[in-house]
Motif scaffolding. Structure first.
Motif, mmCIF file in Angstrom:
data_model
loop_
_atom_site.group_PDB
_atom_site.id
_atom_site.type_symbol
_atom_site.label_atom_id
_atom_site.label_comp_id
_atom_site.label_asym_id
_atom_site.label_seq_id
_atom_site.Cartn_x
_atom_site.Cartn_y
_atom_site.Cartn_z
ATOM 1 N N ILE A 1 32.764 34.947 33.210
ATOM 2 C CA ILE A 1 31.300 34.688 32.457
ATOM 3 C C ILE A 1 31.425 35.991 32.007
ATOM 4 C CG2 ILE A 1 28.981 34.101 32.864
ATOM 5 C CD1 ILE A 1 30.100 31.179 34.613
ATOM 6 N N LEU A 2 31.362 37.067 32.880
ATOM 7 C CA LEU A 2 30.697 38.368 32.501
ATOM 8 C C LEU A 2 30.875 38.578 31.025
ATOM 9 C CD1 LEU A 2 29.689 39.868 35.623
ATOM 10 C CD2 LEU A 2 28.539 38.924 34.049
ATOM 11 N N ASN A 3 32.479 38.961 31.276
ATOM 12 C CA ASN A 3 33.055 39.004 30.078
ATOM 13 C C ASN A 3 32.369 38.333 28.679
ATOM 14 O OD1 ASN A 3 35.239 40.930 30.383
ATOM 15 N ND2 ASN A 3 36.551 39.377 31.409
ATOM 16 N N LEU A 4 32.275 36.423 28.756
ATOM 17 C CA LEU A 4 31.585 36.133 27.810
ATOM 18 C C LEU A 4 30.725 36.307 26.974
ATOM 19 C CD1 LEU A 4 33.991 32.540 28.865
ATOM 20 C CD2 LEU A 4 34.504 34.398 26.937
ATOM 21 N N THR A 5 29.737 36.694 28.304
ATOM 22 C CA THR A 5 28.443 37.136 28.051
ATOM 23 C C THR A 5 27.809 38.179 26.955
ATOM 24 O OG1 THR A 5 25.826 36.338 28.537
ATOM 25 C CG2 THR A 5 27.549 36.631 30.138
ATOM 26 N N ASP A 6 27.351 38.610 26.743
ATOM 27 C CA ASP A 6 26.656 39.442 26.579
ATOM 28 C C ASP A 6 24.946 40.160 28.028
ATOM 29 O OD1 ASP A 6 28.164 40.303 24.266
ATOM 30 O OD2 ASP A 6 26.884 39.489 22.809
ATOM 31 N N ALA A 7 24.722 39.288 28.154
ATOM 32 C CA ALA A 7 23.573 39.002 28.544
ATOM 33 C C ALA A 7 23.447 40.202 30.343
ATOM 34 C CB ALA A 7 23.276 37.903 29.523
ATOM 35 N N TYR B 1 30.300 45.887 33.270
ATOM 36 C CA TYR B 1 30.359 46.318 34.353
ATOM 37 C C TYR B 1 29.546 45.930 35.884
ATOM 38 C CZ TYR B 1 31.430 49.957 31.273
ATOM 39 O OH TYR B 1 32.537 50.040 29.769
ATOM 40 N N LEU B 2 28.942 45.029 35.845
ATOM 41 C CA LEU B 2 28.098 44.653 36.951
ATOM 42 C C LEU B 2 28.592 43.784 37.637
ATOM 43 C CD1 LEU B 2 24.515 44.708 35.614
ATOM 44 C CD2 LEU B 2 25.954 45.900 37.265
ATOM 45 N N ASN B 3 29.992 43.711 36.760
ATOM 46 C CA ASN B 3 30.475 42.320 37.904
ATOM 47 C C ASN B 3 30.534 42.733 39.397
ATOM 48 O OD1 ASN B 3 32.548 40.903 38.444
ATOM 49 N ND2 ASN B 3 34.272 41.493 37.592
ATOM 50 N N GLY B 4 31.535 43.663 39.746
ATOM 51 C CA GLY B 4 30.627 44.041 41.520
ATOM 52 C C GLY B 4 29.878 43.574 41.941
ATOM 53 N N ALA B 5 28.124 44.221 41.563
ATOM 54 C CA ALA B 5 27.088 44.117 42.104
ATOM 55 C C ALA B 5 26.936 42.256 41.303
ATOM 56 C CB ALA B 5 25.948 45.115 40.442
ATOM 57 N N VAL B 6 27.262 41.759 41.026
ATOM 58 C CA VAL B 6 26.945 40.097 40.911
ATOM 59 C C VAL B 6 28.136 39.524 42.242
ATOM 60 C CG1 VAL B 6 27.015 38.213 40.060
ATOM 61 C CG2 VAL B 6 27.075 40.548 39.085
ATOM 62 N N GLN B 7 29.593 39.845 42.840
ATOM 63 C CA GLN B 7 30.109 39.691 43.462
ATOM 64 C C GLN B 7 29.243 40.397 45.050
ATOM 65 O OE1 GLN B 7 33.526 40.959 42.673
ATOM 66 N NE2 GLN B 7 34.827 39.214 41.469
ATOM 67 N N GLY B 8 28.842 41.158 44.589
ATOM 68 C CA GLY B 8 27.774 41.394 45.650
ATOM 69 C C GLY B 8 27.001 40.324 46.789
ATOM 70 N N ILE B 9 26.111 40.967 45.186
ATOM 71 C CA ILE B 9 24.698 39.614 45.721
ATOM 72 C C ILE B 9 25.213 38.114 46.054
ATOM 73 C CG2 ILE B 9 22.829 37.941 45.402
ATOM 74 C CD1 ILE B 9 22.775 41.318 42.970
ATOM 75 N N ILE B 10 26.146 37.849 45.801
ATOM 76 C CA ILE B 10 26.917 36.347 45.689
ATOM 77 C C ILE B 10 27.508 36.559 47.621
ATOM 78 C CG2 ILE B 10 28.750 34.744 45.084
ATOM 79 C CD1 ILE B 10 27.694 34.754 43.400
ATOM 80 N N VAL B 11 28.402 37.610 48.182
ATOM 81 C CA VAL B 11 28.796 37.655 48.983
ATOM 82 C C VAL B 11 27.637 37.754 50.040
ATOM 83 C CG1 VAL B 11 29.761 38.532 51.340
ATOM 84 C CG2 VAL B 11 30.632 38.235 48.695
ATOM 85 N N ILE B 12 26.611 38.008 49.767
ATOM 86 C CA ILE B 12 25.749 38.103 51.311
ATOM 87 C C ILE B 12 24.426 37.502 51.354
ATOM 88 C CG2 ILE B 12 23.313 39.781 50.855
ATOM 89 C CD1 ILE B 12 24.555 42.156 50.198
ATOM 90 N N VAL B 13 24.524 36.425 49.756
ATOM 91 C CA VAL B 13 23.910 34.787 49.977
ATOM 92 C C VAL B 13 24.464 34.140 50.210
ATOM 93 C CG1 VAL B 13 22.938 33.132 48.727
ATOM 94 C CG2 VAL B 13 22.442 35.605 47.719
ATOM 95 N N ALA B 14 25.621 34.193 50.612
ATOM 96 C CA ALA B 14 26.821 32.760 50.819
ATOM 97 C C ALA B 14 26.365 32.475 52.722
ATOM 98 C CB ALA B 14 27.680 33.491 50.911
ATOM 99 N N VAL B 15 26.406 34.589 52.764
ATOM 100 C CA VAL B 15 26.229 35.081 54.575
ATOM 101 C C VAL B 15 25.399 34.188 55.476
ATOM 102 C CG1 VAL B 15 26.897 36.681 56.185
ATOM 103 C CG2 VAL B 15 28.569 36.803 54.166
ATOM 104 N N TYR B 16 24.094 35.042 53.939
ATOM 105 C CA TYR B 16 22.560 34.844 54.771
ATOM 106 C C TYR B 16 22.698 32.781 54.390
ATOM 107 C CZ TYR B 16 17.866 33.880 54.157
ATOM 108 O OH TYR B 16 16.616 33.265 55.296
ATOM 109 N N LEU B 17 23.474 32.342 53.668
ATOM 110 C CA LEU B 17 23.187 30.601 53.798
ATOM 111 C C LEU B 17 23.978 30.349 55.150
ATOM 112 C CD1 LEU B 17 23.644 29.470 49.872
ATOM 113 C CD2 LEU B 17 21.628 29.881 51.416
ATOM 114 N N GLN B 18 25.361 31.018 55.406
ATOM 115 C CA GLN B 18 25.845 30.224 56.450
ATOM 116 C C GLN B 18 25.585 30.389 57.883
ATOM 117 O OE1 GLN B 18 29.702 32.419 57.136
ATOM 118 N NE2 GLN B 18 30.327 31.609 55.517
ATOM 119 N N ARG B 19 24.592 31.396 57.869
ATOM 120 C CA ARG B 19 23.641 32.260 59.275
ATOM 121 C C ARG B 19 22.574 30.679 59.286
ATOM 122 N NH1 ARG B 19 25.494 37.785 59.762
ATOM 123 N NH2 ARG B 19 27.315 37.044 59.650
#
Lengths: 528, 321
Positions: free
Chosen positions: B287-293, B297-315
């Motif tokens: 999706i980041l490839n397909l959008t200019d918004a 280069y922020l791919n890693g940052a978005v993935q990182g946020i997703i992991v943290i949110v996922a673990v937060y919800l799990q807890r």
């Protein structure tokens, strides 16, 4: 002497209640601890002694009731907030059954742990070391203040704990089964110390299962039974028989089922010969016959669990072990518990929560974990699993709110029944049970005793390790007693009696010199 | 009425949300070419992550998978190029390379397993060490550059990555196959139960007659084989291997496992969740490839946020229990 009066304190609780979750374990206890008195608390396992002392020393909160403290001046103060820090401030020091020492630090560092003497900036190690030496001198102990605690024997560790209590200027000293790990001589030294504390006006709480000790040292005796206060009595008014009667509160015969006799010709199903345990110099030998309950008695740490775990392959024997284990005449060398299980030998651990059940997993998951091989080829047959579980719920009377709860949410007694069901589902013929009724209410205890009786009646053979001496006496056909890692004696019929067992357990007596005689008598009549 | 179980449904809901975002962002997202590309790309991380699900469920961790993939790629390429002189059939060469790959993966896993269980070194340390070793070995083998597969073999082998069956690329079928086998193994067999038990409490497992060391070692071997399978379908994609191959795969695989609801401290694992986790990670990159918004280069940052949110919800879900 005003000095000593200042040191003395009275701590009392009224209508003390304690619940863990929905289960109330202490039902309104009244207790008064006075400076200069040794107050023994007596009760069976699970009567609530340990919970009570944990509350007194602030490790557990009260669920209901009041706590009062008065110092030498006579004014009594009701305490609303009571926790470990406040308790220590008030001079209440608990010495745990399991010690609370930093193993890697030195004796002196431990004595002042959390209570350090500081110079302007840094710790004043020199003063602490000198002071520690003074405390140890008062205790007439020759422990080196610079020794690392993990190098010390158990009795010395206890000495360090007591020195630590001195450093905190304890005014209420709570000793939870302090003699369980001590020899007779070491216990006598401890009693002299307790006497000295008493003369200095310290209030002492003393918990022990050994009635002799209580008779010797206590001024006041409080008896608990199933979380209820039976009463507090001046020690001079109670004989040892009275203590036992108050503690048990019923005739022992009703608690223990009638055990079937072991036939004279019963085959030996398990023979352990000259097995050398790690850290031991004397090998152990014993034999178990079909349909027999062989009790294993001894003090905590006497090596009963280590011996069985070595037989089962959970521990390796010592290097250079030449002994062996024979199962129905066939020599075996279990390297894994699964090997033992596949040969029909099962072990019920004493550590129900740490090694017995997966507390956050479901009941079925726990139930079938030891016997999955029975219900699976490649895939697990969950239908068979459920049928077996339903059956076990009925057989073992496991009670729960609903089937989907985690094992940790069962009450202690039901956890123990689930653990028993789990072990027996593998259909073992030889079952080694370790402390099967620790921390369990009296009703479930009796149920478990009846399961045990049914097992031997149907031809199973049992080894029963228990620190509950009445349990060992009430259930066993023969009793092996261990002392310092070796079997000091195997008692039969009339010999099976509390004092005799204690003599072997404390090293006062030993059958080692005539080992052969014991082995030969193994074929004679068992206790009725 | 069964309550909505956040722990089970969470990853699936997240997948749907990310998918809808994709549809809204760019029309090209829904094109069949793009979708099959997403599936094919997610299969590498997905297959590795299925192995990681076993390791993590049994209470371990494997940081070496990315380096291991690079090392196995290098070995396969060297082997195939070397066999060119002695064997005529390209197919035979490729099959031999595949067998070798599986063997190397299994042995690499065995080494990780034995070092953790027999030498009793923490899995984190062991696999941190082997991670460095494999990465360094492949760089050495390539002499600091790139190992390239002989073009003649490459042409034949490329079918494995680019070939299509029933409208889906082969890698997707392999991913599906590994996922189904993984699901059955984890949820329906004695081995799977033992993984849960070992990760939940090793002492209880030991006293339940489970050979804890063997179970743990088996999970690392399984992980090694999964890495090898991912490598087998990855090599024909680029036809080369270098010190840069498979970089950060270990973190993406662990992220996919965690997003999927497997508990990092062990004792609870979900293969279905892991598959979803791998899809989510690939979708985000796509999706980041397909959008200019948002910059790619922020791919890693978005993935990182997703992991943290996922673990937060799990807890949060744990706490309610």
């Amino acid at each position: 002497m005003p000095d000593k009066n200042n040191k003395s304190v009275t701590l009392s609780v009224r209508k003390l209640r304690k619940s863990f979750g929905p289960v109330e374990v202490l039902h309104g206890i009244d207790l008064t601890l006075r400076g200069g008195e040794v107050h023994a608390i007596l009760g069976e396992n699970g009567a609530g002694k340990s919970t009570l002392v944990k509350i007194l020393s602030g490790f557990e909160q009260l669920s209901g009731g009041e706590l009062h403290i008065s110092d030498g001046s006579g004014s009594s103060e009701r305490i609303d907030v009571w926790n470990n820090a406040i308790a220590e401030q008030a001079g209440v020091v608990l010495i745990h059954q399991e010690f609370n020492l930093a193993e890697q630090l030195t004796v002196a560092e431990n004595i002042f742990l959390g209570n350090e003497i500081r110079g302007r900036v840094f710790l004043d190690k020199k003063t602490m070391r000198t002071k520690a030496q003074e405390y140890l001198d008062i205790l007439r102990s020759d422990i080196d203040p610079d020794a690392s605690v993990d190098q010390l024997p158990v009795s010395a560790k206890q000495m360090v704990e007591i020195a630590k209590a001195q450093a905190k200027q304890a005014r209420v000293l709570v000793l939870d089964e302090p003699t369980a790990v001590l020899t007779q001589q070491e216990s006598q030294v401890l009693f002299e110390l307790i006497d000295r504390f008493r003369q200095e006006g310290v209030a002492i709480v003393f918990i022990s299962h050994k009635l002799d000790e209580i008779e010797q040292i206590a001024d006041v005796i409080t008896v608990l039974r199933d979380g209820e206060l039976v009463g507090s009595y001046p020690a001079t008014e109670l004989s040892k028989d009275d203590m036992a009667r108050l503690m048990v509160g019923r005739e022992l015969s009703s608690l223990f089922p009638q055990m079937p006799k072991v036939p004279n010709a019963a085959e030996v199903v398990l023979r352990v010969s000259d097995l050398l345990l790690q850290g031991n110099s004397t090998p152990s030998s014993f034999e178990l016959r079909r349909g027999e309950i062989l009790g294993f008695s001894g003090l905590v740490g006497s090596g009963r669990t280590a011996l069985m775990e070595t037989v089962l392959g959970l521990r390796r024997p010592a290097k250079g072990n030449v002994g062996n284990v024979e199962l129905r005449g066939e020599r075996v060398d279990f390297k894994q518990l699964s090997a033992a299980r596949n040969k029909g030998v099962a072990y019920l651990t004493k550590d129900r929560k740490g090694s017995g059940l997966l507390l956050e997993k479901g009941l079925i998951f726990n139930f079938s974990l030891f016997s999955l091989h029975k219900i699976s080829r490649f895939l697990i047959d969950t239908k068979l699993e459920e049928i077996a579980f339903e059956k076990a719920i009925g057989t073992f009377d496991i009670r729960m709110k609903d089937r989907s709860i985690a094992a940790g949410n069962l009450s202690g007694g039901n956890q123990q029944k689930l653990l028993l069901a789990k072990i027996l589902e593998a259909e073992p013929s030889i079952i080694i049970i370790d402390e099967p009724t620790r921390g369990i209410d009296i009703g479930t205890k009796s149920q478990i005793y009846h399961f045990i009786a049914e097992l031997v009646a149907s031809g199973h053979s049992l080894i029963l390790i228990s620190s509950d001496i009445t349990e060992v006496i009430g259930l066993s056909h023969r009793v092996a007693v261990m002392y310092h890692g070796e079997i000091s004696g195997v008692l039969e019929s009339d010999e099976i009696e509390e004092h005799e067992i204690m003599r072997y357990a404390t090293g006062l007596k030993s059958k080692h010199s005539h080992n052969n005689e014991v082995e030969q008598s193994g074929t004679s009549n068992a206790k009725a | 009425m069964p309550k909505l179980d956040l722990k089970t449904a969470g990853p699936f809901i997240a997948l749907v949300v990310v998918f809808i975002i994709g549809v809204l962002v760019n029309d090209a997202f829904l094109s069949s070419g793009n979708l099959s590309n997403i599936l094919a790309r997610s299969s590498f991380i997905g297959i590795v992550a299925i192995g990681a699900t076993f390791v993590i469920t049994a209470g371990g961790i494997d940081l070496s998978v990315g380096s291991m993939a690079a090392f196995i790629s290098g070995c396969m390429i060297l082997l195939m190029n070397a066999l060119m002189d002695t064997i005529d059939s390209m197919v035979v060469i490729i099959i031999l390379a595949i067998i070798a790959s599986a063997g190397i993966g299994a042995v690499a896993g065995l080494i990780n397993g034995l070092l953790t269980t027999k030498a009793k070194i923490e899995a984190f340390i062991v696999t941190l060490g082997t991670m460095g070793i494999y990465r360094s070995l492949v760089t050495y083998m390539a002499d600091g550059g790139t190992l390239s597969l002989n073009f003649t073999i490459g042409d034949v082998y490329s079918e494995v990555y680019y070939g299509v069956f029933l409208g889906l690329p082969y890698p997707v079928w392999v991913f599906l196959g590994v996922a189904v086998i993984g699901y059955v193994l984890l949820n329906m067999t004695v081995f799977g139960r033992h993984c849960f038990a070992v990760g939940s409490n090793e002492s209880v497992a030991r006293y339940s007659a489970i050979n804890v060391d063997r179970v743990k070692t088996a999970t690392y071997m399984l992980q090694g084989v999964c890495v090898s399978i991912a490598t087998i379908i990855y090599v024909p994609r680029l036809g080369s291997a270098s010190g840069q191959t498979g970089i950060l795969w270990e973190l993406e695989a662990i992220a996919a496992v965690i997003i999927g609801g497997t508990v990092l401290k062990g004792g609870y694992g979900r293969i279905g969740g892991t598959v979803v986790g791998a899809l989510i990670l690939t979708l985000i990159g796509n999706i980041l490839n397909l959008t200019d918004a948002v910059s790619n280069y922020l791919n890693g940052a978005v993935q990182g946020i997703i992991v943290i949110v996922a673990v937060y919800l799990q807890r949060g879900a744990w706490r309610r229990d």
